[in-house]
Design a protein around this motif. Structure first.
Motif, short mmCIF file in Angstrom:
data_model
loop_
_atom_site.label_atom_id
_atom_site.label_comp_id
_atom_site.label_asym_id
_atom_site.label_seq_id
_atom_site.Cartn_x
_atom_site.Cartn_y
_atom_site.Cartn_z
N HIS A 110 -53.12 36.61 39.39
CA HIS A 110 -52.68 35.97 38.14
C HIS A 110 -52.65 37.01 37.02
N SER A 111 -51.81 36.77 36.02
CA SER A 111 -51.62 37.76 34.95
C SER A 111 -52.90 38.04 34.17
N SER A 112 -53.87 37.11 34.23
CA SER A 112 -55.15 37.32 33.53
C SER A 112 -56.02 38.36 34.23
N GLY A 113 -55.68 38.67 35.50
CA GLY A 113 -56.53 39.55 36.31
C GLY A 113 -57.32 38.80 37.35
N ALA A 114 -57.35 37.47 37.28
CA ALA A 114 -58.00 36.67 38.32
C ALA A 114 -57.19 36.79 39.61
N SER A 115 -57.87 36.64 40.76
CA SER A 115 -57.15 36.76 42.03
C SER A 115 -57.78 35.85 43.09
N ALA A 116 -56.98 35.49 44.08
CA ALA A 116 -57.46 34.74 45.24
C ALA A 116 -56.74 35.27 46.47
N GLU A 117 -57.43 35.21 47.61
CA GLU A 117 -56.83 35.63 48.89
C GLU A 117 -56.98 34.50 49.89
N ILE A 118 -55.89 34.18 50.58
CA ILE A 118 -55.90 33.11 51.58
C ILE A 118 -55.32 33.67 52.88
N TYR A 119 -55.99 33.40 53.98
CA TYR A 119 -55.49 33.79 55.30
C TYR A 119 -54.60 32.68 55.85
N LEU A 120 -53.52 33.05 56.54
CA LEU A 120 -52.71 32.05 57.22
C LEU A 120 -53.53 31.38 58.33
N PHE A 121 -54.46 32.11 58.92
CA PHE A 121 -55.32 31.54 59.94
C PHE A 121 -56.28 30.54 59.28
N GLY A 122 -56.06 29.27 59.55
CA GLY A 122 -56.93 28.24 59.00
C GLY A 122 -56.64 27.89 57.55
N ALA A 123 -55.66 28.54 56.92
CA ALA A 123 -55.45 28.42 55.46
C ALA A 123 -56.77 28.64 54.74
N THR A 124 -57.54 29.62 55.26
CA THR A 124 -58.89 29.84 54.74
C THR A 124 -58.85 30.76 53.53
N LEU A 125 -59.25 30.21 52.38
CA LEU A 125 -59.37 31.02 51.18
C LEU A 125 -60.65 31.85 51.31
N CYS A 126 -60.52 33.17 51.24
CA CYS A 126 -61.66 34.05 51.49
C CYS A 126 -62.09 34.87 50.28
N ASP A 150 -49.25 30.42 33.01
CA ASP A 150 -50.35 29.45 33.15
C ASP A 150 -51.12 29.63 34.45
N ALA A 151 -50.38 29.76 35.56
CA ALA A 151 -51.05 29.70 36.86
C ALA A 151 -50.27 30.44 37.93
N HIS A 201 -54.44 26.83 43.19
CA HIS A 201 -53.86 26.88 41.83
C HIS A 201 -54.83 27.68 40.98
N LEU A 202 -54.44 28.91 40.67
CA LEU A 202 -55.33 29.89 40.04
C LEU A 202 -54.94 30.11 38.59
N THR A 203 -55.91 29.96 37.69
CA THR A 203 -55.69 30.26 36.27
C THR A 203 -56.72 31.28 35.81
N ALA A 204 -56.64 31.64 34.54
CA ALA A 204 -57.64 32.57 33.98
C ALA A 204 -59.04 31.98 34.06
N ALA A 205 -59.15 30.64 33.96
CA ALA A 205 -60.47 30.00 33.83
C ALA A 205 -61.03 29.43 35.11
N ASN A 206 -60.14 29.05 36.06
CA ASN A 206 -60.67 28.37 37.24
C ASN A 206 -59.73 28.45 38.43
#
Length: 281
Positions: free
Chosen positions: A1-17, A81-82, A110-115
């Motif tokens: 996200h443009s705020s610098g927040a990040s998330a990673e999700i694997y296709l295997f299991g749709a597991t957010l890691c 926003d997200a 759904h990733l934002t600067a805050a949550n």
């Protein structure tokens, strides 16, 4: 996200890691012994549990097959926003071997600067209802499980799976986990339920504010909340001690009993993780 927040999700299991806020702090725990070879579910992150919780049907893997199936990436979008990613899993020969239901699952981050908001949607694409369990098995990264406190569940009944499924009532404002803990707090009111996770009994500001919600066919439903940590005594092989010390699972679900999903209807589970803002220097 443009705020610098990040998330990673694997296709295997749709597991957010991974979920990092813009200060670089990681908020999701993944076991140092996690296996990423596609042969078993990833230990940690946010595994998707469907269509069973535990193993009531011994012919199906524990916690169902969603967490160990290969999902498809439907879309990724970015705005000020997200940042939003959507993954999908639909019924196939492989799933029908384990469970006869025809379904379409979507996992949205759904990733934002805050949550971070995660939503699991379950569509029944059949002309008859089916029964299911569903849960987001979130591993929150914490400093020390022996000191952590969870607030917001006082007055709820819970199934104590460590004591053979005895049902008790939570009479504490602050839940602590001094030993192996496996509890299903039974949803008792329709609508979102926010619990807070604190570093210890004295810390007023939470590490996380966690908001959990369930819907079936558009109607808000009571959302169960599972609180789990195995300690060493129940740590599986891919969770080498002392790794258990650095997480607590706070999991939204429809798992205290099977739920019925009418034909062509959709159920949704969501969880918003709002970490404590970083201290300003």
């Amino acid at each position: 996200h443009s705020s610098g927040a990040s998330a990673e999700i694997y296709l295997f299991g749709a597991t957010l890691c991974s979920y990092k806020t813009n200060d670089g702090n990681e908020h999701i725990f993944v076991s140092p012994g996690a296996i990423f070879d596609g042969k078993k579910a990833i230990r940690g992150g946010v595994p998707v549990v469907f269509p069973q919780f535990g193993q009531p049907d011994k012919a199906m893997p524990q916690h169902g097959f969603a967490r160990s199936s290969l999902w498809t990436l439907l879309s990724v979008s970015d705005s000020a926003d997200a940042s939003v990613a959507v993954l999908e899993l639909t019924a196939s020969e492989a799933t029908r071997e384990k469970w006869p239901g025809a379904f379409a699952l979507q996992f949205q981050a759904h990733l934002t600067a805050a949550n971070l908001k995660m939503t699991l949607s379950i569509k029944n694409v059949m002309d008859a209802p089916f029964s299911f369990h569903a849960l987001l098995h979130t591993y929150l990264k914490i400093p020390d499980v022996g000191r952590v406190s969870i607030r917001g569940l006082k007055g709820r009944q819970y199934i104590n799976k460590v004591e053979e499924g005895v049902i008790a009532e939570e009479n504490q404002d602050q839940i602590i986990l001094p030993s192996f803990t496996d509890r299903v707090y039974i949803g008792d009111e329709d609508g979102a339920k926010t619990v807070t996770v604190h570093a210890d009994l004295t810390e007023e500001q939470p590490l996380f504010e966690v908001t959990n919600e369930a819907r079936i066919a558009g109607e808000l439903k009571p959302c169960d909340i599972v609180v789990w940590n195995p300690y060493e005594v129940a740590s599986p092989g891919d969770l080498p001690p002392p790794a258990f010390k650095n997480f607590v699972c706070v999991e939204p679900g429809l798992v205290a009993a099977f739920s019925d999903l009418p034909a062509q209807a959709t159920a949704e589970l969501s969880q918003i993780i709002k970490p404590r803002p970083a201290k300003q220097n």
